[in-house]
Scaffold this active site. Structure first.
Site, PDB file in Angstrom:
ATOM      1  N   GLU A  90       0.878  -1.175   0.000  1.00 41.40           N
ATOM      2  CA  GLU A  90       0.000   0.000   0.000  1.00 41.40           C
ATOM      3  C   GLU A  90       0.911   1.220   0.000  1.00 41.40           C
ATOM      4  OE1 GLU A  90      -2.137   0.586   3.652  1.00 41.40           O
ATOM      5  OE2 GLU A  90      -3.158   2.364   2.906  1.00 41.40           O
ATOM      6  N   ASP A 108      -4.228  10.456   9.660  1.00 46.54           N
ATOM      7  CA  ASP A 108      -2.997   9.807  10.099  1.00 46.54           C
ATOM      8  C   ASP A 108      -2.489  10.369  11.415  1.00 46.54           C
ATOM      9  OD1 ASP A 108      -2.201   7.755   8.174  1.00 46.54           O
ATOM     10  OD2 ASP A 108      -2.292   9.407   6.734  1.00 46.54           O
TER      11      ASP A 108
END
Ligand code: PLP
Lengths: 255, 409
Positions: free
Chosen positions: A49, A60
Site C-alpha cells: 500500500e 494519520d
C-alpha cells in the site's frame, strides 16, 4: 468479480492470512522509499500500500504525518509515482499494489487521468477523505478500469450504514480496527470478532483490518477473522529505528 | 439551505468514514435546534446578555468629512464579549453541544481569538475545552494562550507541518476522530464539512440582519456597499448573506501580506496559485502547488492567515455576487491608524483590512452614498504587532523592564 477479489481468494487458498504493508512514497527520499518497497515485495508481501504524501493527512497519526511532511519536502510528483509503481508491478507480478492518497493530490492531477494511468498497475485506491456519497462517479470509473475503490468500515459503523457500505464494497473492504487515527496500538484485537461478524453479515468481499496492527500476536489474532492484516505505522517505526533490515525482520516475524 | 452541504461546485463533506455518524448527528441536531423556538430564544438571550448584542452601527463623521466621499458607518462587532464576532458562533455551537448531550468541545485557533471565545463559552456552559494551536502561533500570540489557560481550557501546541492554523485544524480533526462520542468539534469559521459552513454563516448572519434594521432606522435605506475582511469567511458571510440579491454591493478584503509571491500572502482569489481543491473536509479554493500540496500563507493578522476560504464565499464570488479585493500589510497599518486617530476606535488588524479596502474607494463615492465596514474585532489583542510596526521603542523598554523585575523577584 473484480481481479482484486479473485487474487485475494486465490492467495487465501494456501495462506491463512495475507499481509498488506504500507509505505510513504518519497520518505525519506523517493529512492529510499522505492528500495524499501522492493525489499517488501522481495519478501513476498501480497500487498504493497503506497501512500502518495499530502501536506494535510487528517486521518494519520504522528508517525505517518511526520513521514508525509518530510516526503512532501522532496516534492514528489504523482506522474512519477505512477511510473515507479508500474516498474515495481512489472518486477513483482505476484503481488498487488494499492494506492493510498488523500483526495487533493489526485483531484489536482485529474481523477480520470489518475484512473487512466493507474490501469493495469494499481489494483485499488484507498482514499481516506473520500466518503461513499462523494465518490460515486470516481468509483464507477475505477470499476470500469478494473481498479477497486476500497471503502472503509469502522467499529461504530451502524447496521444501516453497513448495508450501504456492503452494497458499494468492491474488491475488498478496509476495516478500521478502532476510533482515531493511524498509529496508536489497538488493544484487545480479539474484541474485533463481534465487529467483524457484523460486517460480514452485510459485506461479501474479503476483509482487511488495519490501524494499530504491530506484532506477530496481532496478526495471529486476526487470522481466521479477516483475510488481510494491514501494517502501517509499525513498519514505519521499525524503519525509523533500524532501516530496511529492521523492517524485514519485523515482516519475517509476522506469520 | 444547501443540498449535501454543496454551494455550486464547492462545499460537500470530505471526511474519514469514522466521522460519518458524528457528522450525521450534528446535521440533524442543528436542523432540529433551529426549528425549535426554545433553542432559538435561548440563543438570542445568550447573544444579548452574554455577548452584548445587538452591536451598534456607528457613523464616522470625521472620516466621512475628511475623505469627502461616502458616508462611512462601522458595524461594531468589536463590542462583542471577547472582542470579536467569533463570540456569536461559539454561543450557537456551545448551546448545540449541550443539546447533543456532549460534554467536551475542541477548537482550532490561529491568533487565539476563536480559542479564547471557545474557552469562554466552555466555562459558562460547563464544558471541557481543548484548543489546538500551532506552536508558531503560540510563540506569536501568547497573551491569548494565557487567557485560555486562565479560563480552564487545555491548549495543545501543534508541532507538525508549518505549525500554524492549518496544522491546528488537522490536529483538531484527529481528536474529533478519536473522541466524537462525547466531543463536539467547534469550528471557528465558515469552513469544514457539512453543516459547518452553513451553520457558522447562519449563526453569524445576525450581524447582517442587525445592519439591515439599523440602516433603516439611521438612514432609511440599505447601504450601498458593505466591506468585510475575509479569513475563513465567517464575519464576511455573516454580514453579507442577509444582503444577497439586494442592490448592496458586497466587498470582501483578503490579506495581501507583503507581496504576491507564493507564501507571501493569504489571497485565495485572483491569484494563480489558488485553485479548486478538496482538503480539511470541504471543497473550495486552496492555495496549493502543482502537486496539490497546500501552501504556506502570510499576513500581519493571524486571523486571516489561512490557506482556504469558505465554500459559500468561493461560490458567491464565482457567481459575481461578491467582489473580492485585498490589502497589503502596510496599507492595513495605515488604515488602522486612520480609523483610530479620526474616530477613536481601535480595530483588529483583521478588520483593518476591511477598513483599508473601504478607505481606498470611499473618497470616489458620492456623499449621498452609505457604506458599512464590518469591524469584526477590536485591536487590543494586536498590541505587540502594532507596537512593533509603529516602532514604539518605549514598548520594548516596558517589556525589558517587566522581565528584569520578574526574573529578580
Ligand atoms: C477579529 C477577527 N476578524 C476576522 C477574523 C477572520 O475570520 P473570518 O474570516 O472567519 O471572519 C478573525 C479570526 O481569527 C478575527 O479574530
Amino acid at each position: 468479480m473484480s481481479s482484486l477479489q479473485k487474487y485475494i481468494i486465490d492467495q487465501r487458498e494456501s495462506k491463512p492470512i495475507l499481509l498488506m504493508t504500507h509505505v510513504v512514497y518519497g520518505y525519506p527520499t523517493v529512492a529510499d522509499s522505492l528500495q524499501l518497497m522492493a525489499s517488501l515485495l522481495e519478501q513476498g508481501v501480497e500487498f504493497l500500500e503506497v501512500q502518495f504524501p499530502f501536506s494535510d493527512p487528517v486521518a494519520d497519526g504522528p508517525a505517518i504525518t511526520a513521514a508525509c511532511h518530510a516526503a512532501v519536502e522532496n516534492k514528489p510528483e504523482l506522474a512519477q509515482y505512477l511510473v515507479d509503481m508500474a516498474k515495481l508491478k512489472t518486477a513483482y507480478p505476484d503481488s498487488r499494489i494499492l494506492m493510498m492518497s488523500y483526495l487533493n493530490p489526485l483531484y489536482r492531477f485529474g481523477l480520470d487521468r489518475v484512473v487512466c494511468l493507474a490501469r493495469g498497475v494499481i489494483s485499488g485506491f484507498i482514499i481516506p477523505d473520500l466518503p461513499l456519497e462523494m465518490g460515486q462517479q470516481f468509483a464507477d470509473e475505477c470499476i470500469n478500469a478494473d481498479i477497486a475503490p476500497i471503502w472503509l468500515a469502522t467499529p461504530d459503523t451502524d447496521e444501516e450504514r453497513l448495508k450501504v457500505v456492503g452494497k458499494a464494497a468492491y474488491g475488498m473492504l478496509y476495516c478500521v480496527s478502532r476510533r482515531g487515527v493511524t498509529g496508536q496500538h489497538t488493544d484487545q484485537l480479539n474484541d474485533l470478532s463481534s465487529y467483524l461478524q457484523r460486517v460480514k453479515a452485510h459485506v461479501d468481499v474479503p476483509l482487511g483490518v488495519g490501524f494499530g496492527i504491530q506484532s506477530p500476536q496481532d496478526v495471529a489474532d486476526l487470522t481466521g477473522q479477516a483475510d488481510i492484516a494491514i501494517l502501517g505505522s509499525a513498519l514505519l517505526n521499525a524503519f525509523n529505528q533500524g532501516g530496511i533490515p529492521a523492517v524485514q525482520q519485523l515482516v519475517a516475524s509476522l506469520r | 439551505m444547501s443540498h449535501e452541504g454543496r454551494f455550486g461546485q464547492y462545499g460537500g463533506s470530505y471526511i474519514p468514514e469514522i466521522l460519518h455518524n458524528s457528522q450525521q448527528q450534528l446535521i440533524a441536531a442543528y436542523r432540529s435546534a433551529m426549528a425549535d423556538e426554545t433553542f432559538v430564544a435561548e440563543l438570542e438571550w445568550q447573544l444579548q446578555h452574554f455577548s452584548g448584542r445587538p452591536t451598534p452601527l456607528t457613523f464616522c463623521p470625521n472620516l466621512s468629512k475628511t475623505l469627502g466621499g461616502a458616508q462611512i458607518y462601522l458595524k461594531r462587532e468589536d463590542l462583542n464579549h471577547s472582542g470579536a464576532h467569533k463570540m456569536t458562533n461559539v454561543i450557537g455551537q456551545g448551546l448545540l453541544t449541550k443539546r447533543m448531550g456532549k460534554k467536551r468541545i475542541i477548537a482550532e485557533t490561529g491568533a487565539g481569538q476563536h480559542g479564547v471565545a471557545s474557552a469562554l463559552i466552555a466555562a459558562r456552559l460547563g464544558l471541557e475545552c481543548t484548543v489546538y494551536m500551532g506552536a508558531h502561533d503560540i510563540e506569536r500570540q501568547y497573551p491569548n494562550v494565557f487567557w485560555m489557560k486562565q479560563l480552564g481550557a487545555t491548549v495543545v501546541s501543534v508541532e507538525s507541518g508549518s505549525r500554524t492554523l492549518r496544522d491546528a485544524l488537522d490536529e483538531a480533526m484527529r481528536d474529533w476522530a478519536q473522541n466524537y462520542q462525547d466531543t463536539h468539534y467547534l469550528i471557528g469559521t465558515a469552513c469544514g464539512c457539512e453543516p459547518y459552513p452553513e451553520m457558522v454563516a447562519g449563526f453569524q448572519s445576525v450581524i447582517g440582519n442587525e445592519v439591515k434594521k439599523q440602516a433603516a432606522e439611521q438612514f432609511g435605506a440599505l447601504p450601498d456597499k458593505i466591506y468585510a475582511c475575509v479569513g475563513g469567511g465567517s464575519n464576511a458571510c455573516g454580514i453579507f448573506l442577509p444582503f444577497l440579491d439586494t442592490d448592496t454591493e458586497l466587498v470582501g478584503v483578503e490579506a495581501g501580506g507583503i507581496g504576491d509571491a507564493p507564501g507571501e500572502h493569504a489571497k485565495r482569489f485572483h491569484v494563480a496559485d489558488s485553485k479548486p481543491g478538496i482538503a480539511q473536509g470541504f471543497a473550495s479554493l486552496f492555495l496549493q502547488d502543482d502537486q496539490g500540496q497546500l501552501m504556506e500563507t502570510q499576513s500581519i493578522s493571524a486571523g486571516l492567515d489561512y490557506v482556504s476560504v469558505s465554500p459559500i464565499l468561493a461560490d458567491l464570488e464565482a457567481q459575481g455576487k461578491v467582489r473580492m479585493t485585498s490589502a497589503r500589510d502596510d496599507e492595513v497599518l495605515q488604515a488602522f491608524r486612520t480609523l483610530a486617530s479620526n474616530e477613536g476606535i481601535i480595530p483588529a488588524l483583521e478588520s483593518s483590512h476591511a477598513v483599508a479596502g473601504a478607505l481606498r474607494e470611499a473618497a470616489a463615492l458620492d456623499p449621498s452614498q452609505k457604506i458599512v465596514i464590518n469591524i469584526s474585532g477590536r485591536g487590543d489583542k494586536d498590541i505587540f504587532n502594532i507596537a512593533k510596526a509603529v516602532k514604539d521603542t518605549q514598548f520594548n523598554e516596558f517589556l525589558a523592564g517587566y522581565l528584569e523585575r520578574e526574573t529578580q523577584a
